[in-house]
Design an enzyme around this catalytic site. Structure first.
Site, mmCIF file in Angstrom:
data_model
loop_
_atom_site.group_PDB
_atom_site.id
_atom_site.type_symbol
_atom_site.label_atom_id
_atom_site.label_comp_id
_atom_site.label_asym_id
_atom_site.label_seq_id
_atom_site.Cartn_x
_atom_site.Cartn_y
_atom_site.Cartn_z
ATOM 1 N N GLY A 183 0.824 -1.197 0.000
ATOM 2 C CA GLY A 183 0.000 0.000 0.000
ATOM 3 C C GLY A 183 0.861 1.251 0.000
ATOM 4 O O GLY A 183 1.997 1.247 -0.469
ATOM 5 N N CYS A 184 0.320 2.324 0.528
ATOM 6 C CA CYS A 184 1.043 3.600 0.571
ATOM 7 C C CYS A 184 2.374 3.436 1.293
ATOM 8 O O CYS A 184 2.426 2.929 2.418
ATOM 9 C CB CYS A 184 0.188 4.650 1.276
ATOM 10 S SG CYS A 184 1.040 6.206 1.556
#
Length: 247
Positions: free
Chosen positions: A69-70
């Site tokens: 993810g981020c």
């Protein structure tokens, strides 16, 4: 980079997440079908250590590359792990020419937002890093997304640097799936032979520099708390900040 330029560079999914976080109190996000990580899909899972792990070499440092993810949150987690000497946000999975945020954000570059972790194998092993990665850094059962961020650039992926890392990662995925520690199968891909490219300077140390940023407060600070709670022996109070911008 100005805040206006930075916001303009964000993918739509992340910009929407920020807008919602600012406009709606956290307690009211449930009315929109939104869940904070501590109570939603990215909650931490207590898992066993890997049965197969590396043997510590005689000297030197090692590196590992993870995507979940981020990269703000993944970097922030590993910066608080004892034995980690550096954690750099960046891109892995695609070509060097495409390793730019505005290109990666389109979801067609082959890159995933990733973190290159440098560590002392005498203090922490590759397998223990994997345990933290699968347990608190992200939700490995989400495919091509992570929380509010959607797209292949947010996929769960491991980029092994050698055959030993590949074997350990594959064995651990099989071990965790067999133990059924998650409600769904692990979606993490293992992608050997892919280079890592550091991200732009304004992405580095983002969580450490912006702990009150709405996206960080909602999506990533719970990961830091879960690291401290589930891995107290590996916790370090002071984050190891990268100097990648000066390299």
């Amino acid at each position: 980079m100005s805040m206006k330029t930075f916001l303009a560079s964000l993918p739509l999914e992340r910009l929407l997440a920020l807008a919602l976080a600012i406009a709606v109190p956290v307690g009211g996000l449930a009315l929109l079908g939104w869940q904070a990580p501590a109570a939603g899909g990215e909650r931490a899972v207590e898992i066993p250590p890997p049965a197969l792990d590396e043997a510590a070499p005689a000297a030197g440092r090692e590196k590992a590359v993870f995507a979940g993810g981020c990269f703000w949150g993944v970097q922030g987690v590993f910066q608080h792990v004892r034995g980690v000497t550096d954690a750099v946000a960046g891109y892995a999975g695609g070509a060097r020419a495409d390793a730019r945020y505005e290109i990666v954000g389109g979801g067609r570059s082959g890159h995933a937002e990733s973190v290159e972790v440098s560590y002392d194998p005498h203090e922490i092993s590759y397998g223990r890093l994997l345990q933290i990665y699968f347990s608190v850094a992200h939700d490995p059962t989400q495919r091509d997304r992570q929380g509010p961020d959607v797209g292949t650039q947010y996929r769960s992926a491991i980029f092994p640097r050698d055959e030993q890392q590949r074997s350990i990662a594959q064995a651990y995925v099989a071990q965790l799936d067999a133990a059924k520690v998650y409600a769904a199968p692990i979606a993490t891909t293992i992608e050997p032979g892919k280079a890592f490219f550091p991200a732009e300077a304004y992405h580095q140390n983002f969580l450490a520099r912006n702990p009150s940023y709405p996206y960080i407060a909602i999506n990533d600070l719970p990961k830091i708390e879960n690291l401290k709670r589930l891995f107290p022996e590996r916790w370090r109070d002071d984050a190891v900040l990268t100097a990648v911008a000066a390299r």
